[in-house]
Design a protein around this motif. Structure first.
Motif, PDB file in Angstrom:
ATOM      1  N   LEU A 192      24.676  14.694 -34.907  1.00 11.96           N
ATOM      2  CA  LEU A 192      23.324  15.145 -35.211  1.00 11.96           C
ATOM      3  C   LEU A 192      22.956  16.226 -34.207  1.00 11.96           C
ATOM      4  CD1 LEU A 192      20.542  14.885 -36.613  1.00 11.96           C
ATOM      5  CD2 LEU A 192      19.990  13.147 -34.879  1.00 11.96           C
ATOM      6  N   LEU A 193      22.612  17.399 -34.692  1.00 12.49           N
ATOM      7  CA  LEU A 193      22.234  18.508 -33.819  1.00 12.49           C
ATOM      8  C   LEU A 193      20.712  18.643 -33.819  1.00 12.49           C
ATOM      9  CD1 LEU A 193      23.133  20.848 -32.029  1.00 12.49           C
ATOM     10  CD2 LEU A 193      23.311  22.246 -34.082  1.00 12.49           C
ATOM     11  N   ILE A 194      20.122  18.409 -32.665  1.00 14.31           N
ATOM     12  CA  ILE A 194      18.670  18.528 -32.498  1.00 14.31           C
ATOM     13  C   ILE A 194      18.384  19.861 -31.818  1.00 14.31           C
ATOM     14  CG2 ILE A 194      16.628  17.592 -31.333  1.00 14.31           C
ATOM     15  CD1 ILE A 194      17.996  14.844 -31.413  1.00 14.31           C
ATOM     16  N   ARG A 195      17.507  20.632 -32.419  1.00  9.26           N
ATOM     17  CA  ARG A 195      17.106  21.910 -31.838  1.00  9.26           C
ATOM     18  C   ARG A 195      15.671  21.802 -31.335  1.00  9.26           C
ATOM     19  NH1 ARG A 195      20.368  25.777 -32.489  1.00  9.26           N
ATOM     20  NH2 ARG A 195      22.029  25.685 -34.004  1.00  9.26           N
ATOM     21  N   ILE A 196      15.482  22.237 -30.109  1.00  8.90           N
ATOM     22  CA  ILE A 196      14.151  22.237 -29.503  1.00  8.90           C
ATOM     23  C   ILE A 196      13.947  23.605 -28.868  1.00  8.90           C
ATOM     24  CG2 ILE A 196      12.640  21.149 -27.805  1.00  8.90           C
ATOM     25  CD1 ILE A 196      14.423  18.650 -27.999  1.00  8.90           C
ATOM     26  N   THR A 197      12.828  24.214 -29.134  1.00  8.07           N
ATOM     27  CA  THR A 197      12.570  25.539 -28.568  1.00  8.07           C
ATOM     28  C   THR A 197      12.096  25.425 -27.127  1.00  8.07           C
ATOM     29  OG1 THR A 197      10.267  25.590 -29.282  1.00  8.07           O
ATOM     30  CG2 THR A 197      11.914  26.479 -30.829  1.00  8.07           C
ATOM     31  N   ASN A 198      12.283  26.503 -26.393  1.00  5.90           N
ATOM     32  CA  ASN A 198      11.751  26.580 -25.028  1.00  5.90           C
ATOM     33  C   ASN A 198      10.256  26.302 -25.024  1.00  5.90           C
ATOM     34  OD1 ASN A 198      14.159  27.190 -23.759  1.00  5.90           O
ATOM     35  ND2 ASN A 198      13.809  29.392 -23.772  1.00  5.90           N
ATOM     36  N   GLU A 199       9.563  26.846 -26.009  1.00  7.90           N
ATOM     37  CA  GLU A 199       8.118  26.702 -26.074  1.00  7.90           C
ATOM     38  C   GLU A 199       7.700  25.236 -26.204  1.00  7.90           C
ATOM     39  OE1 GLU A 199       9.893  28.891 -28.025  1.00  7.90           O
ATOM     40  OE2 GLU A 199       9.380  30.669 -26.848  1.00  7.90           O
ATOM     41  N   LEU A 200       8.469  24.469 -27.004  1.00  7.54           N
ATOM     42  CA  LEU A 200       8.148  23.046 -27.146  1.00  7.54           C
ATOM     43  C   LEU A 200       8.410  22.276 -25.857  1.00  7.54           C
ATOM     44  CD1 LEU A 200       9.307  22.087 -30.752  1.00  7.54           C
ATOM     45  CD2 LEU A 200       6.988  22.025 -29.818  1.00  7.54           C
TER      46      LEU A 200
END
Length: 116
Positions: free
Chosen positions: A88-96
Motif C-alpha cells: 500500500l503506497l500512502i502519499r502525503i504532501t509536505n503541506e499536510l
C-alpha cells in the motif's frame, strides 16, 4: 526483476542523511518509535520510497518538490511497480505534514493496523 536494486544503495543512504524537514518531522516525531518497525529510504525495484513497513507492507511517500507530478505517467508507472508487491503506497504532501501532522499520523496508523 529483483525487489532490491543494489545500484540505488548509494542514493538511499544519501537520502537518509539528507531528509527533508517534513521527512525528519514524520520520522523523529512519529515513525521512529512506532510499535511496528519502519525503514527509511527503502529500495523497491528501481525506486526509493521514503518510509517502508515490511510487516504491514505499507510504503509512505512525502510528496514535495521531487514528486510534484503526482498524476503524471511516470508517477503512475512508479506506483504500479511498487503496488505489484501488494504494498500500500500512502502519499502525503509536505503541506499536510506541516499543517495537519496529527491527522497524517492517524491516517498512517489506521492503514498499518488494517494491513496487519
Amino acid at each position: 526483476m529483483k525487489r532490491h536494486n543494489p545500484e540505488l544503495t548509494f542514493y538511499a543512504r544519501k537520502n537518509r542523511k539528507n531528509m527533508t524537514r517534513q521527512e525528519s518531522h514524520l520520522w523523529y516525531d512519529f515513525l521512529r518509535k512506532y510499535p511496528v518497525n519502519f525503514l527509511r529510504q527503502k529500495i523497491i525495484e528501481n525506486y526509493i520510497v521514503d518510509f517502508y513497513c515490511s510487516k504491514a507492507k505499507v510504503a509512505i511517500e512525502i510528496d514535495g518538490e521531487y514528486h510534484n507530478y503526482t498524476n503524471s505517467e511516470k508517477e503512475i508507472i512508479r506506483t504500479t511497480q511498487i503496488e505489484k508487491y501488494d504494498i500500500l503506497l500512502i502519499r502525503i504532501t509536505n503541506e499536510l505534514i506541516d499543517s495537519k501532522f496529527e491527522e497524517c499520523c492517524e491516517h498512517i496508523d489506521k492503514a498499518v493496523k488494517e494491513r496487519l
